[in-house]
Design a protein around this motif. Structure first.
Motif, PDB file in Angstrom:
ATOM      1  N   ARG A 146       4.919   4.130   5.635  1.00 34.03           N
ATOM      2  CA  ARG A 146       5.948   3.698   6.595  1.00 34.03           C
ATOM      3  C   ARG A 146       5.679   2.260   7.042  1.00 34.03           C
ATOM      4  N   ASP A 158       0.956  10.338  10.899  1.00 32.46           N
ATOM      5  CA  ASP A 158       1.175   9.090  10.141  1.00 32.46           C
ATOM      6  C   ASP A 158      -0.083   8.226  10.182  1.00 32.46           C
ATOM      7  N   LYS A 310      11.834  -4.023   5.922  1.00 33.97           N
ATOM      8  CA  LYS A 310      12.429  -2.922   6.696  1.00 33.97           C
ATOM      9  C   LYS A 310      13.926  -2.775   6.343  1.00 33.97           C
TER      10      LYS A 310
END
Ligand SMILES: NC(=O)c1ccc[n+]([C@@H]2O[C@H](COP(=O)([O-])OP(=O)(O)OC[C@H]3O[C@@H](n4cnc5c(N)ncnc54)[C@H](OP(=O)(O)O)[C@@H]3O)[C@@H](O)[C@H]2O)c1
Length: 321
Positions: A146, A158, A310
């Motif tokens: 991520r 995460d 992103k």
């Protein structure tokens, strides 16, 4: 001191500084012309290398390059089917080389990692008499699932997954395989740890960035320990800039090489005399900017890049819906 003496002194200091910097830069650049000493770890042409995260990207590039340089290869990954498929591809491309696989998810691993030593012995031992030995470990598995998000938006799992994949697994598998790597005579083993430009501390990938700092420190510490103990194992850290890979799907340019190009460059650096080295010449040039430019300029550029990554990720996700 009169004004003319003062000017002469300053000019001399300036020239000396310039000469010193030119000397340092030329010396650093010259390592990209040195021949690789990788073959000292495969004198019998039967030795084995284990590559972690070997089913794709730079890891598979390492497997291809190691096979092409006469090593048998053990591929590590988490997906048995994909590992078998990749091993078959290598067997087809390099029929004279042998392959084996080790399956273990680097995320959430437990003391099952200790079994890898036995699995490696089985793979190599099964090849019959006169087999080689494990002489190279490439700690490649890593990445950030991520990227381009703030720390506060990550979940507990995460953070742990990124630390496991990039730092914990490398530390554990190295601990487990070090005795095998140091079994031979003289310089018997080589450990290559894949690091990253992000070890400089980059925003929006805080945890990943920090794990690569761990990789660099771990590399330096282990290299010093192996030298002190004369265990015969060379330890090198490979700094890497952007590379087109399965996990980082960007356009390839001179500054963004293909995964196999990066792996080839990395193996060419073996024996260059540096503990931490930029594997690829053009990444080294980029890395220089982190040494000389003001941090705020670099962070400004990095934030722009992170936002672009992103946006691209969001566009891809939108197209998949
Ligand atoms: N690409 C870049 O721009 C770049 C830049 C700097 C540093 N690096 C470093 O280079 C290394 C390789 O990166 P890459 O871009 O080549 O990665 P990649 O294309 O995403 O490939 C990662 C490999 O690791 C395996 N893997 C992922 N998670 C795993 C897990 N939990 N357990 C076991 N295996 C796992 C993947 O297996 P699956 O096939 O099962 O997914 C794949 O074989 C990483 O350490 C990365 O930090 C890359």
């Amino acid at each position: 001191m009169d004004i003319s003496n003062w000017t002469t002194t300053l000019s001399t200091i300036g020239l000396a500084t310039l000469s010193y910097l030119s000397y340092k830069l030329t010396r650093q650049a010259s390592i990209y012309l040195l021949p690789s000493k990788l073959q000292r770890y495969n004198t019998s042409n039967k030795n084995w290398a284990l590559v972690t995260g070997a089913t794709d990207g730079i890891g598979f590039g390492f497997c291809q390059e190691l096979c092409s340089r006469g090593f048998n290869v053990i591929l590590h990954g988490r997906n048995r089917e994909k590992l078998v498929q990749r091993a078959t591809e290598l067997n087809t491309a390099f029929p004279e080389r042998k392959t084996g696989i080790v399956v273990l998810d680097a995320v959430g691993m437990n003391d099952g990692v200790d079994d890898i030593a036995e699995q490696v012995r089985d793979i190599i031992g099964n090849e019959g008499q006169g087999q080689g030995r494990l002489s190279v470990l490439v700690n490649n598995v890593g990445g950030e699932k991520r990227p381009s998000v703030t720390l506060g938006t990550l979940k507990y799992a995460d953070v742990d997954a990124t630390i496991d994949k990039n730092a914990r697994f490398m530390a554990q598998i190295t601990r487990v395989l070090l005795p095998l790597l140091s079994e031979g005579q003289g310089r018997s083993g080589l450990i290559l740890n894949v690091s990253s430009l992000s070890q400089y501390g980059l925003p929006y990938i805080c945890i990943y960035s920090a794990t690569k700092g761990f990789v660099d420190s771990f590399t330096k510490a282990l290299e010093a320990e192996c030298s002190a103990e004369r265990c015969g194992v060379e330890v090198m850290g490979l700094r890497v800039g952007e590379v087109k890979s399965a996990g980082y799907d960007v356009e390839s340019t001179l500054f963004v090489p293909l995964a196999r190009t990066l792996a080839k460059a990395a193996l060419d650096r073996v024996g260059c005399g540096k503990v931490i080295v930029w594997a690829y010449f053009w990444h080294w040039l980029q890395g220089l900017s982190f040494e000389v430019m003001p941090r705020w300029v670099l962070m400004h550029a990095t934030i722009g890049r992170m936002m672009a990554i992103k946006k691209r990720g969001e566009e891809k996700a939108f197209k998949r819906q």
